[in-house]
Design a protein around this motif. Structure first.
Motif, short mmCIF file in Angstrom:
data_model
loop_
_atom_site.label_atom_id
_atom_site.label_comp_id
_atom_site.label_asym_id
_atom_site.label_seq_id
_atom_site.Cartn_x
_atom_site.Cartn_y
_atom_site.Cartn_z
N ARG A 1 0.25 -7.70 3.58
CA ARG A 1 1.59 -8.08 3.16
C ARG A 1 1.88 -9.54 3.53
N LYS A 2 1.50 -9.91 4.73
CA LYS A 2 1.72 -11.29 5.18
C LYS A 2 0.88 -12.27 4.37
N GLN B 1 2.63 -12.78 1.18
CA GLN B 1 3.86 -13.56 1.34
C GLN B 1 3.58 -15.04 1.49
N ILE C 1 12.52 -10.05 -0.08
CA ILE C 1 11.38 -9.95 0.84
C ILE C 1 11.67 -10.64 2.17
N LYS C 2 12.30 -11.81 2.09
CA LYS C 2 12.55 -12.55 3.34
C LYS C 2 13.94 -12.30 3.90
N MET D 1 8.95 -18.86 -1.84
CA MET D 1 8.48 -18.11 -0.67
C MET D 1 7.82 -19.03 0.37
#
Ligand code: ADP
Ligand code: MG
Length: 249
Positions: free
Chosen positions: A82-83, A86, A114-115, A162
């Motif tokens: 996931r990281k 991102q 997301i953030k 992002m």
């Protein structure tokens, strides 16, 4: 400083060995262009970087984050992937914008969802990014009201929202009418100039000449040859590279 490192990446689809053993390190602010014939594995390689395809083997390192392919899925690993995603901005050939959201909403979505960034802050950031890609007057338009070149620039702004460590582009201008290619490449060049680290799959030789620090030629799941754009275009060593360049130019 090394931003992304791919080690021994392998990928097959059934009997079809698509990536044989890919090793690639990209440093901060470096622009790497990947070229190669259709079917040589370029898209699969980019997809493996973010685990949109799980590689069969190898290690992907992005900053401090390291994910080993093929190991057992658990909470920690899910979190690592996931990281990884991102911190990676992905721009596809097909722009993949949300059709029922405006340009502005498309760019605000990631940071907000997301953030967990507050709406107003996400909006200000999105406005700045849309201005940067030359769409100050198109923020409230829906994708269907935008040209392909404008949609792709929204997609770039969305990826940038992002604040990724690296931008991956998979033939970002291949679906565009010829007269719209330039405006997208121009934005990419400006980002490159500002120091964005990027891996770009493209056959646009002019872009490679202007922006690439390094050009990689892939064929049949392997990196066949790499060098500066000057070296690759003017003095290719491998026959396969020579043949490919004759075909695209
Ligand atoms: P390129 O982007 O260089 O044109 P791709 O990475 O798209 O190449 O494809 C490389 C090979 O992998 C092709 O033979 C393609 O058919 C195959 N391939 C890609 N994705 C899949 C998939 N999801 N399932 C099966 N085969 C695939
Ligand atoms: Mg492809």
């Amino acid at each position: 400083m090394e931003v992304i490192k791919l080690q021994n990446i392998k990928k097959s689809f059934n009997e079809n060995i698509v990536l044989k053993d890919i090793n690639l390190t990209v440093n901060k602010s470096e622009v790497v262009v990947i070229m190669g014939p259709s079917g040589s594995g370029k898209s699969t390689l980019l997809r493996c970087v973010t685990f949109l395809e799980e590689p069969d083997g190898g290690i992907i390192k992005l900053g401090e984050q390291e994910v080993t392919a093929g190991s057992q899925m658990n909470k920690q690993r899910k979190n690592d992937i996931r990281k990884l995603r991102q911190n990676t901005g992905f721009v596809f050939q097909q722009f993949n914008l949300f059709p029922h959201k405006t340009a502005l909403e498309n760019v605000m979505e990631g940071p907000m969802i997301i953030k967990k960034i507050a709406r107003e802050k996400a909006k200000q950031k999105a406005i700045t990014l849309l201005k940067k890609v030359g769409l100050a007057d198109r923020m409230d338009h829906y994708p269907a009201q935008l040209s392909g070149g404008q949609q792709q620039r929204v997609a770039i702004a969305r990826a940038l929202s992002m604040e990724p460590m690296v931008m991956l582009y998979d033939e970002p201008t291949s679906a565009l009418d010829p007269e719209l290619v330039r405006e997208v490449l121009q934005v990419m060049k400006e980002l490159a100039k500002e120091g964005m680290t990027m891996i770009v799959v493209t056959h646009e030789m002019a872009f490679a000449k202007d922006a690439a620090d390094r050009v990689i030629f892939m064929d049949d799941g392997l990196i066949i040859e790499e060098g500066s754009s000057y070296e690759i275009f003017n003095n290719p060593k491998e026959d396969r590279t020579k043949r490919f360049l004759q075909d695209v130019s």
